[in-house]
Design a protein around this motif. Structure first.
Motif, PDB file in Angstrom:
ATOM      1  N   PRO A  74       5.166  48.737  21.601  1.00  9.75           N
ATOM      2  CA  PRO A  74       5.606  48.686  22.998  1.00  9.75           C
ATOM      3  C   PRO A  74       4.992  49.807  23.824  1.00  9.75           C
ATOM      4  CG  PRO A  74       7.338  49.591  21.610  1.00  9.75           C
ATOM      5  CD  PRO A  74       6.203  49.262  20.695  1.00  9.75           C
ATOM      6  N   GLY A  75       4.316  49.434  24.902  1.00 11.18           N
ATOM      7  CA  GLY A  75       3.815  50.431  25.838  1.00 11.18           C
ATOM      8  C   GLY A  75       4.893  50.822  26.830  1.00 11.18           C
ATOM      9  N   GLU A  76       4.540  51.652  27.791  1.00 11.99           N
ATOM     10  CA  GLU A  76       5.458  51.914  28.888  1.00 11.99           C
ATOM     11  C   GLU A  76       5.662  50.621  29.667  1.00 11.99           C
ATOM     12  OE1 GLU A  76       7.222  54.615  29.482  1.00 11.99           O
ATOM     13  OE2 GLU A  76       6.355  55.607  27.729  1.00 11.99           O
ATOM     14  N   VAL A  77       6.582  50.625  30.604  1.00 11.14           N
ATOM     15  CA  VAL A  77       6.914  49.407  31.338  1.00 11.14           C
ATOM     16  C   VAL A  77       5.662  48.858  32.035  1.00 11.14           C
ATOM     17  CG1 VAL A  77       8.245  48.451  33.261  1.00 11.14           C
ATOM     18  CG2 VAL A  77       9.320  50.035  31.640  1.00 11.14           C
ATOM     19  N   PHE A  78       5.338  47.613  31.704  1.00 12.87           N
ATOM     20  CA  PHE A  78       4.191  46.897  32.266  1.00 12.87           C
ATOM     21  C   PHE A  78       2.875  47.658  32.058  1.00 12.87           C
ATOM     22  CE2 PHE A  78       6.705  44.279  35.665  1.00 12.87           C
ATOM     23  CZ  PHE A  78       7.378  43.629  34.650  1.00 12.87           C
ATOM     24  N   THR A  79       2.797  48.428  30.970  1.00 15.74           N
ATOM     25  CA  THR A  79       1.607  49.227  30.676  1.00 15.74           C
ATOM     26  C   THR A  79       1.194  48.995  29.228  1.00 15.74           C
ATOM     27  OG1 THR A  79       2.309  50.925  32.243  1.00 15.74           O
ATOM     28  CG2 THR A  79       0.624  51.554  30.647  1.00 15.74           C
ATOM     29  N   SER A  80      -0.067  48.750  29.001  1.00 13.22           N
ATOM     30  CA  SER A  80      -0.551  48.438  27.658  1.00 13.22           C
ATOM     31  C   SER A  80      -0.297  49.575  26.678  1.00 13.22           C
ATOM     32  CB  SER A  80      -2.058  48.152  27.700  1.00 13.22           C
ATOM     33  OG  SER A  80      -2.343  47.118  28.604  1.00 13.22           O
ATOM     34  N   PRO A  81      -0.046  49.251  25.405  1.00 10.67           N
ATOM     35  CA  PRO A  81       0.003  50.296  24.381  1.00 10.67           C
ATOM     36  C   PRO A  81      -1.373  50.913  24.204  1.00 10.67           C
ATOM     37  CG  PRO A  81       0.022  48.122  23.364  1.00 10.67           C
ATOM     38  CD  PRO A  81       0.126  47.894  24.843  1.00 10.67           C
ATOM     39  N   VAL A  82      -1.403  52.158  23.791  1.00  7.94           N
ATOM     40  CA  VAL A  82      -2.683  52.857  23.627  1.00  7.94           C
ATOM     41  C   VAL A  82      -3.262  52.529  22.249  1.00  7.94           C
ATOM     42  CG1 VAL A  82      -2.021  54.690  25.203  1.00  7.94           C
ATOM     43  CG2 VAL A  82      -1.553  54.941  22.744  1.00  7.94           C
ATOM     44  N   PRO A  83      -4.593  52.701  22.069  1.00  7.73           N
ATOM     45  CA  PRO A  83      -5.212  52.349  20.792  1.00  7.73           C
ATOM     46  C   PRO A  83      -4.590  53.040  19.590  1.00  7.73           C
ATOM     47  CG  PRO A  83      -6.891  52.660  22.470  1.00  7.73           C
ATOM     48  CD  PRO A  83      -5.601  53.071  23.102  1.00  7.73           C
ATOM     49  N   ASP A  84      -4.163  54.299  19.737  1.00  9.28           N
ATOM     50  CA  ASP A  84      -3.570  55.002  18.599  1.00  9.28           C
ATOM     51  C   ASP A  84      -2.308  54.313  18.105  1.00  9.28           C
ATOM     52  OD1 ASP A  84      -5.549  56.859  18.539  1.00  9.28           O
ATOM     53  OD2 ASP A  84      -4.379  58.490  19.428  1.00  9.28           O
ATOM     54  N   LEU A 111      -8.753  45.692  26.155  1.00  7.68           N
ATOM     55  CA  LEU A 111      -9.580  46.871  25.884  1.00  7.68           C
ATOM     56  C   LEU A 111      -8.971  47.746  24.800  1.00  7.68           C
ATOM     57  CD1 LEU A 111     -10.613  47.890  29.520  1.00  7.68           C
ATOM     58  CD2 LEU A 111     -12.032  46.765  27.785  1.00  7.68           C
ATOM     59  N   ASN A 112      -7.656  47.969  24.856  1.00  8.13           N
ATOM     60  CA  ASN A 112      -7.032  48.878  23.900  1.00  8.13           C
ATOM     61  C   ASN A 112      -6.928  48.277  22.503  1.00  8.13           C
ATOM     62  OD1 ASN A 112      -6.828  50.744  25.910  1.00  8.13           O
ATOM     63  ND2 ASN A 112      -4.640  50.511  26.240  1.00  8.13           N
ATOM     64  N   PHE A 113      -6.671  46.989  22.399  1.00  4.91           N
ATOM     65  CA  PHE A 113      -6.660  46.355  21.081  1.00  4.91           C
ATOM     66  C   PHE A 113      -8.080  46.267  20.510  1.00  4.91           C
ATOM     67  CE2 PHE A 113      -2.313  45.197  21.919  1.00  4.91           C
ATOM     68  CZ  PHE A 113      -1.751  45.015  20.671  1.00  4.91           C
ATOM     69  N   GLU A 114      -9.066  46.072  21.380  1.00  2.00           N
ATOM     70  CA  GLU A 114     -10.452  46.054  20.901  1.00  2.00           C
ATOM     71  C   GLU A 114     -10.851  47.419  20.351  1.00  2.00           C
ATOM     72  OE1 GLU A 114     -14.952  44.993  22.558  1.00  2.00           O
ATOM     73  OE2 GLU A 114     -13.269  45.058  23.942  1.00  2.00           O
ATOM     74  N   MET A 115     -10.472  48.471  21.070  1.00  2.00           N
ATOM     75  CA  MET A 115     -10.779  49.819  20.587  1.00  2.00           C
ATOM     76  C   MET A 115     -10.052  50.110  19.277  1.00  2.00           C
ATOM     77  SD  MET A 115     -10.428  53.432  22.658  1.00  2.00           S
ATOM     78  CE  MET A 115     -11.344  52.709  24.021  1.00  2.00           C
ATOM     79  N   ALA A 116      -8.798  49.682  19.186  1.00  6.91           N
ATOM     80  CA  ALA A 116      -8.036  49.882  17.951  1.00  6.91           C
ATOM     81  C   ALA A 116      -8.672  49.128  16.793  1.00  6.91           C
ATOM     82  CB  ALA A 116      -6.593  49.429  18.143  1.00  6.91           C
ATOM     83  N   ALA A 117      -9.180  47.923  17.055  1.00  7.51           N
ATOM     84  CA  ALA A 117      -9.842  47.151  15.999  1.00  7.51           C
ATOM     85  C   ALA A 117     -11.081  47.879  15.492  1.00  7.51           C
ATOM     86  CB  ALA A 117     -10.209  45.763  16.517  1.00  7.51           C
ATOM     87  N   GLU A 118     -11.835  48.442  16.403  1.00  7.73           N
ATOM     88  CA  GLU A 118     -13.028  49.189  15.999  1.00  7.73           C
ATOM     89  C   GLU A 118     -12.662  50.400  15.152  1.00  7.73           C
ATOM     90  OE1 GLU A 118     -14.880  50.083  19.692  1.00  7.73           O
ATOM     91  OE2 GLU A 118     -15.628  48.038  20.024  1.00  7.73           O
TER      92      GLU A 118
END
Length: 334
Positions: A74-84, A111-118
């Motif tokens: 869960p990210g902040e309200v209406f905000t994507s979770p970060v890659p970490d 973008l953040n899930f793509e970075m996490a995948a990498e």
């Protein structure tokens, strides 16, 4: 502002503390914002990880558990979770069989899930990503390139989770998830705006006596505004838009899964009345319904409104939909 909270800055952490207290079968890391199924690595299953901004509960943390997600971020309200966060979740659930990321089509999530995948692949984890983009209301917006991801996320997570529970390999689980997304379409309607805790006032202006057709789950603009309509009229528009777009996939073949979803502030009395109209439209158009869910599953804080999601389901998808599931927000067969 009238909200049941301590302060806008702690709303997500407070909710996670409450979830941990209510659901001891989950490992909830409040500080690092990860919710993990207890013993997620047991059984050598493919791991399923999803996430997004808070405010859409029970999506996604409410769907962590047997037969569905292995972890949610869960990210902040209406905000994507970060890659970490996403990387931490992937590492927590990887049993050596790989991890599937289920990603709604919003720029930050992608973008953040793509970075996490990498990052995960650099650490030796096998990762597949599936993009959910089922909203027929608009193509491209301030938030997305292409269609937005909405109600079909639930269908993807449930069916892919059932396949993983059965021991299907990563490639198979990912293929099923993509099939579900390709067979699903959604359309949402707002009767009133939502209010974020940080802002303390409506996120968009919707005058009295008007509604927004095709609204997004963060209050993004839809197709048009109209004077208030009856449930019967709204069902005609919403179901018609979904079926029109599904027809472009190919001829109708078999029944559909139907989700009549509340956006947060619409009571079940109204949702069931609206579902009666949705069922009527589908029957009139010769569309058989195999299974139905009615309730709040993919919400937008306190937005008044609803959405309709339909998924063309063959025998395999129906079997996986009916498979046992045990999460905080969805459970049957267990």
């Amino acid at each position: 502002m009238r909200m049941l909270l301590n302060s806008p800055g702690t709303v997500v952490a407070d909710a996670l503390r409450g979830m941990a207290a209510a659901h001891p079968e989950l490992d909830v890391d409040v500080e690092r914002r990860v919710v993990v199924r207890r013993n997620a690595r047991d059984g050598g299953r493919v791991g399923l990880v999803s996430g997004g901004g808070s405010g859409h509960e029970p999506l996604h943390a409410g769907f962590v558990g047997y037969g569905m997600l292995s972890a949610a971020c869960p990210g902040e309200v209406f905000t994507s979770p970060v890659p970490d966060q996403v990387l931490r979740a992937a590492a927590a659930v990887d049993s050596g069989q790989g991890v599937l990321f289920v990603v709604k089509n919003y720029t930050g999530d992608v973008l953040n899930f793509e970075m996490a995948a990498e990052l995960a692949e650099e650490d030796g984890l096998r990762v597949e990503r599936v993009l959910v983009d089922d909203d027929v209301a608009v193509t491209d917006s301030l938030y997305t390139a292409g269609r937005r991801g909405t109600g079909a996320t639930l269908f993807v997570e449930k069916i892919a989770g059932a396949a993983a529970e059965e021991g299907a390999p990563l490639e198979r689980v990912a293929d099923l998830a993509r099939r579900v997304n390709a067979a699903s379409r959604s359309f949402g309607v707002a009767l009133g705006a939502c209010t974020t805790p940080a802002k303390g006032s409506p996120t968009f202006d919707l005058p009295d006596g008007e509604l927004e057709l095709g609204v997004g789950i963060h209050g993004e603009p839809g197709r048009e505004r109209r004077p208030m309509m009856t449930a019967r009229e709204i069902a005609e528009v919403a179901v018609g838009a979904v079926l029109e777009d599904l027809a472009q996939v190919g001829p109708a073949d078999g029944p559909v899964l139907a989700l009549v979803n509340g956006t947060g502030a619409t009571p079940l009395l109204e949702l069931y009345g609206f579902h009666a109209e949705v069922a009527r439209v589908l029957a009139e158009r010769g569309v058989p319904v195999a299974r139905t869910l009615v309730g709040n599953y993919v919400t937008s804080l306190d937005m008044a409104g609803c959405s309709v999601t339909l998924c063309r389901a063959d025998e395999e998808l129906l079997r996986l939909w009916d498979a046992p599931v045990r999460t905080a927000a969805l459970r049957w067969g267990c």
